[in-house]
Enzyme design. Structure first.
Site, PDB file in Angstrom:
ATOM      1  N   CYS A  77       0.729  -1.156   0.078  1.00 50.29           N
ATOM      2  CA  CYS A  77       0.103  -0.069   0.262  1.00 50.29           C
ATOM      3  C   CYS A  77       0.758   1.333  -0.110  1.00 50.29           C
ATOM      4  O   CYS A  77       1.892   1.241   0.963  1.00 50.29           O
ATOM      5  CB  CYS A  77      -0.884   0.138   1.180  1.00 50.29           C
ATOM      6  N   HIS A 158      -3.966   0.982   7.998  1.00 50.06           N
ATOM      7  CA  HIS A 158      -4.494   0.623   6.591  1.00 50.06           C
ATOM      8  C   HIS A 158      -5.969   0.031   6.908  1.00 50.06           C
ATOM      9  O   HIS A 158      -6.623   0.155   5.660  1.00 50.06           O
ATOM     10  CB  HIS A 158      -3.647  -0.472   6.428  1.00 50.06           C
ATOM     11  N   ASN A 198     -14.370   8.737  -1.878  1.00 47.76           N
ATOM     12  CA  ASN A 198     -14.767   7.643  -2.662  1.00 47.76           C
ATOM     13  C   ASN A 198     -14.481   6.216  -1.717  1.00 47.76           C
ATOM     14  O   ASN A 198     -13.124   6.209  -1.354  1.00 47.76           O
ATOM     15  CB  ASN A 198     -14.284   7.138  -3.952  1.00 47.76           C
ATOM     16  N   HIS A 209      -6.590   1.957   1.363  1.00 48.88           N
ATOM     17  CA  HIS A 209      -6.281   2.675   2.746  1.00 48.88           C
ATOM     18  C   HIS A 209      -7.444   3.733   2.896  1.00 48.88           C
ATOM     19  O   HIS A 209      -7.641   4.533   1.918  1.00 48.88           O
ATOM     20  CB  HIS A 209      -4.683   3.114   2.582  1.00 48.88           C
ATOM     21  N   HIS A 211      -8.812   7.088   3.049  1.00 48.94           N
ATOM     22  CA  HIS A 211      -8.260   8.329   2.348  1.00 48.94           C
ATOM     23  C   HIS A 211      -9.495   8.972   1.598  1.00 48.94           C
ATOM     24  O   HIS A 211     -10.361   8.391   1.172  1.00 48.94           O
ATOM     25  CB  HIS A 211      -7.029   8.313   1.533  1.00 48.94           C
ATOM     26  N   GLN A 213      -9.957  12.845  -1.190  1.00 46.98           N
ATOM     27  CA  GLN A 213      -9.190  13.609  -2.052  1.00 46.98           C
ATOM     28  C   GLN A 213      -9.638  14.846  -1.991  1.00 46.98           C
ATOM     29  O   GLN A 213     -10.834  15.234  -1.613  1.00 46.98           O
ATOM     30  CB  GLN A 213      -9.268  12.979  -3.384  1.00 46.98           C
TER      31      GLN A 213
HETATM   32 ZN   LIG Z   1      -2.273   1.234   3.445  1.00 49.54          ZN
END
Ligand SMILES: [Zn+2]
Ligand SMILES: [Zn+2]
Length: 384
Positions: A77, A158, A198, A209, A211, A213
């Site tokens: 990752c 993660h 998303n 992971h 996250h 944007q």
């Molecule tokens: Zn990750």
């Protein structure tokens, strides 16, 4: 207000010149000076904007994105912290929240910082991919895809999820969204800052992971522009704010309201397009994220966490969703806009997904298989 004093911000440059910013809440004394030890080769970005003359909208063409990292195995990752044996996008051995420029951006500021010279053409020059001439006055005007795309890692864990993070961390994420709105809005040519997430392979996420944007667009996005036209019409005909009128109407109807807390209200909109769709509004008329005070930021943390956990509770498994911030454009119509967050899912039952088929994609007419009142009922029953 953009960033509270409890969050420490450290900006560094990655080997290829991209900016990376650590936002430390739990580890304000951590050493953030470790350099990026990877090969500094930079991805050549060839993004271009073309104006669709039929819908009068910009389309971003970014063919370099075809080669982007796609569902890497967990031990590769790129959003994990770096270890001695594995160098990732984040040079530090741990982090709290981190923001960096996307390696495969749909839009970029087109400046090679290492060489200190402009990359990419000015408007009116040949397009970078050689497919044609930029023609500012032609039928399909083109301009370089100027803008900035950032990745926001919510946690170094993660296997985490935005809805399951401690409230203190979600608060940092809210502060980071506000800080990025201020910083990106001050960059040359940026007209709108759009933070989003998303989540889930079902909607095409290429990295698991946790996250989000942020896209900084060089124009006002079409859906925002259309909402502002409606808001202007409402103001001319009735006076006041259209969004405030919608909030009042939902609060008095109550049938679709999911919760209110800390100056926020969450409801399924009466004309929802998606099977499960929730809008979150500050009840005070505010243009954007930086305008939220500390109490309103904590209120958002509570309401958003509740909505995301109910989403996961609906079918007893992680819900694929899209989370989209609507805030005032950088320059125009700032008084017309009213900050809000839209969270919606393509999952319509435990086994079925909603696809945007011909009516939605071809004609722009959404067919929603779940009545918004029923969706609100199911979300209220779901465990948070
Ligand atoms: Zn990750
Ligand atoms: Zn309002």
């Amino acid at each position: 207000m953009s960033l509270p004093s409890t969050v420490r911000k450290t900006s560094i440059r990655l080997a290829d010149g991209r900016e990376l910013i650590y936002y430390d809440d739990e580890h304000p004394d951590a050493d953030r000076s470790m350099p990026d030890r990877r090969d500094p080769s930079r991805i050549e970005t060839r993004s271009e904007l073309r104006r669709d003359p039929l819908l009068d909208e910009w389309v971003a063409v970014a063919s370099h994105r075809q080669d982007r990292t796609y569902l890497p195995p967990p031990d590769e990752c790129p959003l994990d912290p770096s270890t001695p044996g594995r160098l990732t996008e984040i040079p530090a051995p741990d982090y709290d929240v981190v923001v960096f420029e996307n390696r495969f951006p749909s839009l970029a500021l087109d400046v090679d910082r290492r060489a200190g010279r402009a990359r990419g053409p000015a408007p009116g020059q040949a397009a970078p991919d050689g497919t044609g001439q930029a023609a500012p006055d032609g039928l399909v005007p083109r301009r370089p895809g100027i803008g900035r795309c950032e990745v926001v890692c919510f946690t170094s864990d993660h296997d985490g999820a935005l809805g399951r993070l401690p409230a203190s961390r979600v608060r940092t994420v809210v502060d980071v969204w506000a800080d990025r709105t201020v910083e990106l809005g001050a960059m040359p040519g940026i007209e709108q800052v759009f933070p989003f997430e998303n989540r889930g392979e079902e909607i095409g996420v290429t990295l698991h992971h946790p996250h989000g944007q942020i896209y900084a667009y060089p124009f006002v996005a079409p859906r925002t522009a259309r909402q502002l036209v409606s808001a202007a019409r409402w103001r001319a005909e009735h006076g006041g704010c259209l969004y405030c009128a919608v909030i009042d109407s939902e609060r008095s109807a109550r049938a679709r309201v999911l919760g209110t807390a800390g100056g926020w209200v969450a409801f399924v909109p009466e004309a929802a397009r998606w099977p499960f769709e929730v809008h979150l509004y500050p009840t005070r008329h505010l243009p954007d994220l930086p305008a939220l005070d500390g109490g309103e930021r904590d209120g958002l943390v509570a309401v958003l966490g509740d909505v995301l956990r109910r989403f996961d509770g609906l079918f007893d498994r992680p819900m694929p969703y899209m989370l989209a911030w609507h805030q005032a454009p950088v320059r125009r119509d700032r008084d017309l806009a009213h900050l809000h967050l839209e969270v919606f899912s393509i999952r319509r039952s435990a086994t079925k997904l909603k696809y945007l088929a011909a009516s939605e994609s071809g004609a722009g007419v959404f067919i929603n298989d779940v009545a918004p009142e029923r969706a609100a009922e199911l979300l209220r029953e779901a465990s948070a």
